[in-house]
Design a protein around this motif. Sequence first.
Motif, short mmCIF file in Angstrom:
data_model
loop_
_atom_site.label_atom_id
_atom_site.label_comp_id
_atom_site.label_asym_id
_atom_site.label_seq_id
_atom_site.Cartn_x
_atom_site.Cartn_y
_atom_site.Cartn_z
N ALA A 32 0.84 -1.20 0.00
CA ALA A 32 0.00 0.00 0.00
C ALA A 32 0.88 1.25 0.00
N ALA A 33 1.94 1.22 0.82
CA ALA A 33 2.85 2.38 0.87
C ALA A 33 3.50 2.61 -0.49
N SER A 34 3.94 1.54 -1.14
CA SER A 34 4.62 1.72 -2.42
C SER A 34 3.64 2.25 -3.48
N GLY A 35 2.37 1.84 -3.38
CA GLY A 35 1.36 2.36 -4.30
C GLY A 35 1.08 3.83 -4.05
N ALA A 36 0.90 4.18 -2.78
CA ALA A 36 0.64 5.58 -2.44
C ALA A 36 1.78 6.47 -2.89
N LEU A 37 3.01 5.99 -2.72
CA LEU A 37 4.17 6.79 -3.12
C LEU A 37 4.24 6.98 -4.63
N ILE A 55 -5.28 -0.52 -4.46
CA ILE A 55 -5.06 -1.44 -5.57
C ILE A 55 -3.74 -2.20 -5.41
N THR A 56 -2.70 -1.45 -5.03
CA THR A 56 -1.39 -2.09 -4.90
C THR A 56 -1.36 -3.03 -3.70
N GLY A 57 -1.99 -2.59 -2.60
CA GLY A 57 -1.96 -3.40 -1.38
C GLY A 57 -2.76 -4.68 -1.50
#
Lengths: 217, 217, 217
Positions: A32-37, A55-57
């Motif tokens: 989730a963090a990598s998607g938000a970033l 979506i990423t998480g």
Amino acid sequence: MPATFAPSLSPAAALLPAFAPWFDLAGLGVFAASGALAAAKRGQTIVTLSFFALITGVGGGTVRDLLIGARVFWVQDARAAATCLLVALVIWITPQRWWSDRALAWFDAIGLGAYAVYGAAKALTYGVPPVPAAVMGVITACVGGIIRDVLAGEPSILMRPELYVTAAALSAASYVALVELGTVRLVAAVIAAALGFGLRAIAIHYRLALPAYRGLR
Amino acid sequence: MPATFAPSLSPAAALLPAFAPWFDLAGLGVFAASGALAAAKRGQTIVTLSFFALITGVGGGTVRDLLIGARVFWVQDARAAATCLLVALVIWITPQRWWSDRALAWFDAIGLGAYAVYGAAKALTYGVPPVPAAVMGVITACVGGIIRDVLAGEPSILMRPELYVTAAALSAASYVALVELGTVRLVAAVIAAALGFGLRAIAIHYRLALPAYRGLR
Amino acid sequence: MPATFAPSLSPAAALLPAFAPWFDLAGLGVFAASGALAAAKRGQTIVTLSFFALITGVGGGTVRDLLIGARVFWVQDARAAATCLLVALVIWITPQRWWSDRALAWFDAIGLGAYAVYGAAKALTYGVPPVPAAVMGVITACVGGIIRDVLAGEPSILMRPELYVTAAALSAASYVALVELGTVRLVAAVIAAALGFGLRAIAIHYRLALPAYRGLR
């Protein structure tokens, strides 16, 4: 009532190993963090950050659940979505320098190993045979990042020179192998996650790669 | 036995609000048109236009149905596919100047609000809790366009500077909130769709954006 | 009764025509090869080659199975995954000059026709009406290649100038039409696969295209 899945918690899900929630949360939070970033770096709003984080998480686990015929884990249980939104909020309000590419790569390596083990464990719980169960671990670990990269218009994580899918495959396959050999599941999980993380760590640190296809033959 | 589907028409689907078919059709038609146009601009054949219209028109609803455990709406009922093919044919035989980017953006804004409300309403009907139900609305409204952009090799709609996901989220969340507060569903639907359309209209007209992430902190 | 997830082998799957496994294998092997080659050309490891082979080989059939409510064919039966891994290994250990783009295009044309027929046949077996059943054939034949192109960061197969989706649609639609007209299913399958292969062959050889949209009107 087209899909009567089990009322609240399916018997299969109830059989998941005790370590499972922690491995799931580690993968969920990190991806989730990598998607938000990825969204933050492109100057998006908090709403788009949240959508990307979600979506990423949950992407990899969603595909896994659809494939093994499980209920999609985050649709009936709002906690996963809430975690992703919280992570997006944290990314939004903290200084960008906290989140260097290098720091992210290390977090991602933790999530990769944890999610690969969790995905393989869940697939085994649902009666999937060993080989496809290991594939489910790889899918759980890699598909979220693949979707993130595709949506962000970046070269897919699959195509990076370092070992990525390979590290996920090591975690997933070694977990399945250890469990089949009779290892206590918690021990198998810790060993398998550490193996995948270790390979990914070596790959990041030394830019190591397995022999790549050269077509010289 | 993870998913038992009901024989022909599920009770849940029968409970969908009376306004639902119209909101569904609005989203379907508009997104099918945007998909057909994306293919048309790249000099494709009528068959590829039709395939693009179908994927873009039904993509978001397909993902929603898979996630909430509903039968995929267009597989058993040929009308949705027929609508998409008809839309592709209309795009094919009408002059291109009818379909400016600007006209399309406005049509798309209507579809966005309608589909977000419809997706959230269908999810609520299937017993999905409020927060994931709102997410289902966003998915219904945005995933078709995301798939279209990815297939056409364009930067995803998610990454555009204007408010897009945010407008869908406003429609979906306000519908869920109004229904939870006891508003008559038709009224809730019209208000919520209008809110999302309004925000998107403002975003298109003034190129307005929510404060974007700057990472200056 | 679209999806009765029968314990081991569903009655619907048992009713699949006798030719089905061969058409399935042809599509699976050819698409797995094209996926492995896409990864090989980008200098990936054997693990990533295998993952690519798997996604490309089973991608279309996976989407079809999810849409028609069938069990995902390769999750419970390890043979499909094993075939993809074997194909990846063959690509890995053989000289690259064996695998020219031109040779691949011809293999791909065979897989395209076979998979379109197989997908439509499976959908009919699961009670999907004719028009969506033909669409399922197109999805089975095209989605694997689409995913491969998206993951590899290439322009999607959908956007190539030659007839591709159109050839798949010809195979799928003519199979459905012939079966509806009462043709013996094996005969219908061979004719339909040959039609799609033939159209694709003409398209490859002469760079033929259907009239493309020009927007001159």
